[in-house]
Design a protein around this motif. Structure first.
Motif, PDB file in Angstrom:
ATOM      1  N   GLU A  23     -28.001  48.290  30.870  1.00 42.07           N
ATOM      2  CA  GLU A  23     -28.986  49.276  30.387  1.00 42.07           C
ATOM      3  C   GLU A  23     -29.690  49.947  31.563  1.00 42.07           C
ATOM      4  N   ARG A  26     -27.024  52.192  33.504  1.00 37.78           N
ATOM      5  CA  ARG A  26     -26.669  53.463  32.868  1.00 37.78           C
ATOM      6  C   ARG A  26     -27.820  54.455  32.973  1.00 37.78           C
ATOM      7  N   SER A  27     -29.080  53.957  32.910  1.00 38.09           N
ATOM      8  CA  SER A  27     -30.191  54.910  32.983  1.00 38.09           C
ATOM      9  C   SER A  27     -30.324  55.465  34.402  1.00 38.09           C
ATOM     10  N   LEU A  30     -27.479  57.962  34.825  1.00 35.91           N
ATOM     11  CA  LEU A  30     -27.726  59.174  34.035  1.00 35.91           C
ATOM     12  C   LEU A  30     -28.401  60.247  34.899  1.00 35.91           C
ATOM     13  N   VAL A  58     -23.957  53.219  24.939  1.00 38.97           N
ATOM     14  CA  VAL A  58     -24.178  54.068  26.122  1.00 38.97           C
ATOM     15  C   VAL A  58     -24.457  55.503  25.683  1.00 38.97           C
ATOM     16  N   THR A  59     -23.654  56.005  24.760  1.00 34.35           N
ATOM     17  CA  THR A  59     -23.864  57.387  24.302  1.00 34.35           C
ATOM     18  C   THR A  59     -25.202  57.526  23.573  1.00 34.35           C
ATOM     19  N   ALA A  61     -27.890  55.882  24.018  1.00 31.19           N
ATOM     20  CA  ALA A  61     -29.032  55.785  24.941  1.00 31.19           C
ATOM     21  C   ALA A  61     -29.111  56.952  25.912  1.00 31.19           C
ATOM     22  N   THR A  62     -27.967  57.543  26.248  1.00 29.68           N
ATOM     23  CA  THR A  62     -27.971  58.559  27.317  1.00 29.68           C
ATOM     24  C   THR A  62     -27.712  59.972  26.809  1.00 29.68           C
ATOM     25  N   CYS A  66     -19.183  58.885  26.070  1.00 26.94           N
ATOM     26  CA  CYS A  66     -18.672  57.662  26.695  1.00 26.94           C
ATOM     27  C   CYS A  66     -17.281  57.376  26.119  1.00 26.94           C
ATOM     28  N   SER A 265     -25.396  50.257  39.846  1.00 27.78           N
ATOM     29  CA  SER A 265     -25.623  51.676  40.163  1.00 27.78           C
ATOM     30  C   SER A 265     -25.823  51.939  41.653  1.00 27.78           C
TER      31      SER A 265
END
Ligand code: FAD
Length: 294
Positions: A23, A26-27, A30, A58-59, A61-62, A66, A265
């Motif tokens: 989480e 991915r943020s 993004l 993922v989709t 949240a962002t 995905c 990341s």
């Protein structure tokens, strides 16, 4: 400098800690303005539900597409049909279609033996519902009988309906550009996006490279070996090498970059920062790279 296609690959997390880490990852990613994310699929369908669940999360949240991967080896046709049907039902519009590798202990190969057959099957079952990505091997697939045969097999995936390709990782940009030229000579003109594996961990890199046939140049191996347990130096050297690779690839015309993130990341952020890449929203990336989490 603006890359046309930037994407980040994840694997499905299996523990609450791993979910929380993804989480966060991915943020942060993004903010780099990716074109899409993707989520791997365990050979033999072992992560079937988890792959889709992760891609949807993922989709959600962002707001960024995905692409779930799908692999055919060791998976019965009826099960693949179900997976494809489900992807269509939930509104997936991009998939990464692969053969996969037989997990040890599994014996049945399933009905589809090669990715080209899977691509054809997806088109048969779902028409044009998906943008289909396939794998490409600038240093050639380890099981290919010859380089020429491997190129022909890649061409077969394209002719079966692939829209674009993502490469296995490599550290020799000449191998990539030669591969793209060889494809063009065969009339294969789809976008072939380099897969990038940032170097962060020596033993892991050597293990993966052994398995997938990617070559780690001798000078990189020697430098990494010299660092011993000095993880900070390994990371710093790895970011330098990866930055130089990405710089050359983009300057000489690669259509984008696909990062194998290992659900982290930091390395991708550092490379973006070094390259001065802008997010797709046109904002310069001012966020400094994060210190290593471990
Ligand atoms: P193929 O394109 O089918 O090629 C495999 C081998 O078979 C090659 O040597 C090729 O030359 C040969 N071949 C192809 N067609 C024929 C034919 N008709 N006759 C004889 N030989 C033939 N693995 C996973 O399990 N899950 C994932 O999510 C996953 N994601 C990946 C993402 C990317 C971007 C990449 C590059 C790899 C990924 N892999 C994944 C690994 C991949 O499954 C392996 O590299 C696998 O060994 C080959 O898959 P492929 O789709 O390239 O196979």
């Amino acid at each position: 400098m603006t890359a046309t296609t930037i994407s980040f690959e994840f694997f499905p997390p299996r523990t609450p800690e791993a979910v929380a880490k993804l989480e966060l990852t991915r943020s942060r990613l993004l903010a780099l303005g990716p074109s899409f994310f993707s989520v791997t699929f365990g050979a033999g369908g072992s992560t079937r539900e988890l792959t889709l669940e992760t891609a949807l999360a993922v989709t959600a949240a962002t707001g960024v597409e995905c692409a779930p991967h799908i692999s055919c080896i060791g998976t019965p046709l009826a099960e693949l049909r179900e997976v494809i049907k489900r992807y269509v039902e939930v509104g997936i519009t991009r998939v990464v279609a692969l053969r996969g590798d037989m997990p040890s202990g599994l014996t049945g190969f399933g009905e589809l033996r090669y990715a080209s057959e899977l691509v054809a099957f997806i088109r048969q079952e779902a028409g044009q519902a998906f943008h289909i990505e396939v794998a490409a091997y600038p240093e050639f697939h380890p099981q290919a009988s010859t380089a020429a045969a491997d190129l022909q097999h890649f061409k077969a995936k394209v002719e079966a309906g692939a829209n674009s390709a993502i490469t296995q990782y490599f550290y020799n940009p000449d191998a990539y550009f030669r591969f793209v030229e060889s494809c063009a000579a065969l009339g294969v003109h789809l976008p072939i996006v380099p897969g990038i594996m940032p170097i962060t961990n020596f033993s892991q890199l050597m293990r993966f490279s052994d398995m997938c046939g990617a070559e780690v140049p001798r000078w990189i191996v020697k430098r990494l070996r010299d660092f011993g347990d000095d993880r900070a130096s390994i990371r710093a050297f790895g970011i330098d090498v990866t930055t130089a690779l990405c710089d050359r690839l983009l300057k000489d015309g690669a259509p984008g970059l696909h990062f194998y993130t290992m659900n982290q990341s930091e390395a991708a952020e550092a490379v973006f920062h070094n390259l001065g890449l802008r997010s797709s929203h046109g904002r310069p990336l001012v966020t400094p790279p994060q210190p290593p989490a471990d």
